[in-house]
Design a protein around this motif. Structure first.
Motif, short mmCIF file in Angstrom:
data_model
loop_
_atom_site.label_atom_id
_atom_site.label_comp_id
_atom_site.label_asym_id
_atom_site.label_seq_id
_atom_site.Cartn_x
_atom_site.Cartn_y
_atom_site.Cartn_z
N HIS A 45 0.84 -1.32 0.13
CA HIS A 45 -0.06 -0.08 0.08
C HIS A 45 0.79 1.35 -0.23
N LYS A 46 1.87 1.37 0.56
CA LYS A 46 2.94 2.36 0.75
C LYS A 46 3.58 2.70 -0.69
N GLN A 47 3.65 1.60 -1.53
CA GLN A 47 4.17 1.87 -3.04
C GLN A 47 3.24 2.83 -3.68
N ALA A 48 3.85 3.55 -4.48
CA ALA A 48 2.97 4.53 -5.25
C ALA A 48 2.29 3.96 -6.69
N ASP A 49 1.46 2.94 -6.40
CA ASP A 49 0.65 2.27 -7.39
C ASP A 49 1.79 1.88 -8.45
N PRO A 50 2.87 0.92 -8.01
CA PRO A 50 3.76 0.42 -8.83
C PRO A 50 3.37 -0.24 -10.31
N GLY A 51 2.02 -0.63 -10.30
CA GLY A 51 1.51 -1.11 -11.51
C GLY A 51 1.95 -2.54 -11.74
N PRO A 52 1.17 -3.41 -12.59
CA PRO A 52 1.43 -4.72 -12.85
C PRO A 52 2.71 -5.10 -13.17
N GLY A 53 3.45 -4.57 -13.95
CA GLY A 53 4.95 -4.94 -14.41
C GLY A 53 5.86 -4.86 -13.33
N SER A 54 5.53 -4.19 -12.22
CA SER A 54 6.51 -4.05 -11.14
C SER A 54 6.96 -5.36 -10.64
N PHE A 55 6.09 -6.33 -10.47
CA PHE A 55 6.09 -7.47 -9.62
C PHE A 55 6.00 -8.70 -10.55
N ALA A 56 6.31 -8.36 -11.90
CA ALA A 56 6.28 -9.56 -13.16
C ALA A 56 7.11 -10.67 -12.96
N ASN A 57 8.40 -10.71 -12.34
CA ASN A 57 9.01 -11.65 -12.01
C ASN A 57 8.31 -12.54 -10.98
N ALA A 58 7.59 -12.08 -10.15
CA ALA A 58 6.90 -12.97 -9.01
C ALA A 58 5.86 -14.05 -9.92
N ALA A 59 5.25 -13.28 -11.06
CA ALA A 59 4.13 -14.04 -11.85
C ALA A 59 4.92 -14.94 -12.60
N GLY A 60 6.18 -14.85 -13.05
CA GLY A 60 6.46 -15.86 -13.79
C GLY A 60 7.22 -17.20 -12.99
N THR A 61 7.21 -17.29 -11.84
CA THR A 61 7.54 -18.39 -11.30
C THR A 61 6.68 -19.38 -10.80
N ALA A 62 6.98 -20.74 -11.13
CA ALA A 62 6.07 -21.93 -10.75
C ALA A 62 5.48 -21.71 -9.41
N GLU A 63 6.21 -21.38 -8.34
CA GLU A 63 5.89 -21.23 -7.04
C GLU A 63 6.58 -20.35 -6.57
N PRO A 64 6.11 -19.60 -5.45
CA PRO A 64 6.98 -18.59 -4.76
C PRO A 64 8.19 -18.89 -4.20
N THR A 65 9.11 -18.32 -4.35
CA THR A 65 10.52 -18.39 -4.06
C THR A 65 11.22 -17.62 -3.09
N THR A 66 12.12 -17.68 -2.38
CA THR A 66 12.69 -17.02 -1.26
C THR A 66 13.45 -15.77 -2.05
N SER A 67 13.98 -16.01 -2.88
CA SER A 67 14.86 -15.23 -3.50
C SER A 67 14.06 -14.00 -4.28
N THR A 68 12.71 -14.56 -5.07
CA THR A 68 11.71 -13.68 -5.58
C THR A 68 11.07 -12.94 -4.31
N GLY A 69 10.93 -13.42 -3.42
CA GLY A 69 10.14 -12.82 -2.13
C GLY A 69 11.24 -11.70 -1.51
N ASN A 70 12.34 -12.12 -1.55
CA ASN A 70 13.35 -11.17 -0.99
C ASN A 70 13.47 -9.98 -1.79
N ASP A 71 13.39 -10.00 -3.02
CA ASP A 71 13.44 -8.90 -3.98
C ASP A 71 12.18 -7.89 -3.78
N VAL A 72 10.90 -8.64 -3.39
CA VAL A 72 9.88 -8.08 -3.22
C VAL A 72 9.73 -7.35 -1.90
N LEU A 73 10.55 -7.91 -0.87
CA LEU A 73 10.51 -7.19 0.31
C LEU A 73 11.41 -6.11 0.18
#
Length: 170
Positions: A45-73
């Protein structure tokens, strides 16, 4: 619990699978999710509406990974110190150890990012408002109550992440 189930199903997991990944019972997993989710959603919510492309790498994985999650965090919290504070606060709320929650937090963040990447962005107009409201207990469906009415933990209207960080800074 319904919204947690939706997020889990989008990630290819269910509550039992997620819990087993961290050695938790389904009840402990639900408690952990209920304690972590408000802060993760608050970070989005604190993000200024990053839009759908901002987290595209999270959508491309078969299941959530720690690496992807750490990038998001890194995107939503900025520093590892904030992630640690969130996990410590969630441990106090859920009874699940801080060490387990620190390991679980990137997976939860990746699941939420995947949800927003595949459902039109993280801004209030792109679905975050509805997810926040239902998880925090203010949703029209009432499913937030199944997650424990989490909004009451934070005194109502503010951002849960701010409430956690302000409480820890005192």
């Amino acid at each position: 619990m319904q919204n947690f189930d939706q997020l889990l199903s989008l990630s290819g997991m269910d509550l039992g699978q997620l819990g087993a990944r961290f050695g938790l019972t389904p009840e402990q997993t639900l408690s952990a999710l209920g304690s972590l989710m408000p802060a993760v959603l608050g970070g989005f919510h604190k993000q200024a509406d990053p839009g759908p492309g901002s987290f595209a790498n999270a959508a491309g994985t078969a299941e959530p990974t720690t690496s992807t999650g750490n990038d998001v965090l890194g995107q939503i919290f900025g520093t590892k110190d904030v992630s640690r504070q969130v996990a410590d606060h969630a441990a106090d709320q859920s009874g699940v150890s801080s060490a387990v929650l620190k390991a679980m937090l990137p997976i939860v963040a990746a699941m939420v990012a995947r949800h927003f990447a595949t459902n039109g962005g993280a801004g209030a107009g792109g679905g975050l408002g509805g997810v926040l409201a239902s998880v925090l207990g203010g949703g029209a469906t009432g499913s937030g109550a199944a997650a424990g009415g989490l909004g009451g933990m934070f005194g109502g209207g503010g951002n849960p992440l701010d409430a956690i960080l302000n409480g820890l800074r005192r």
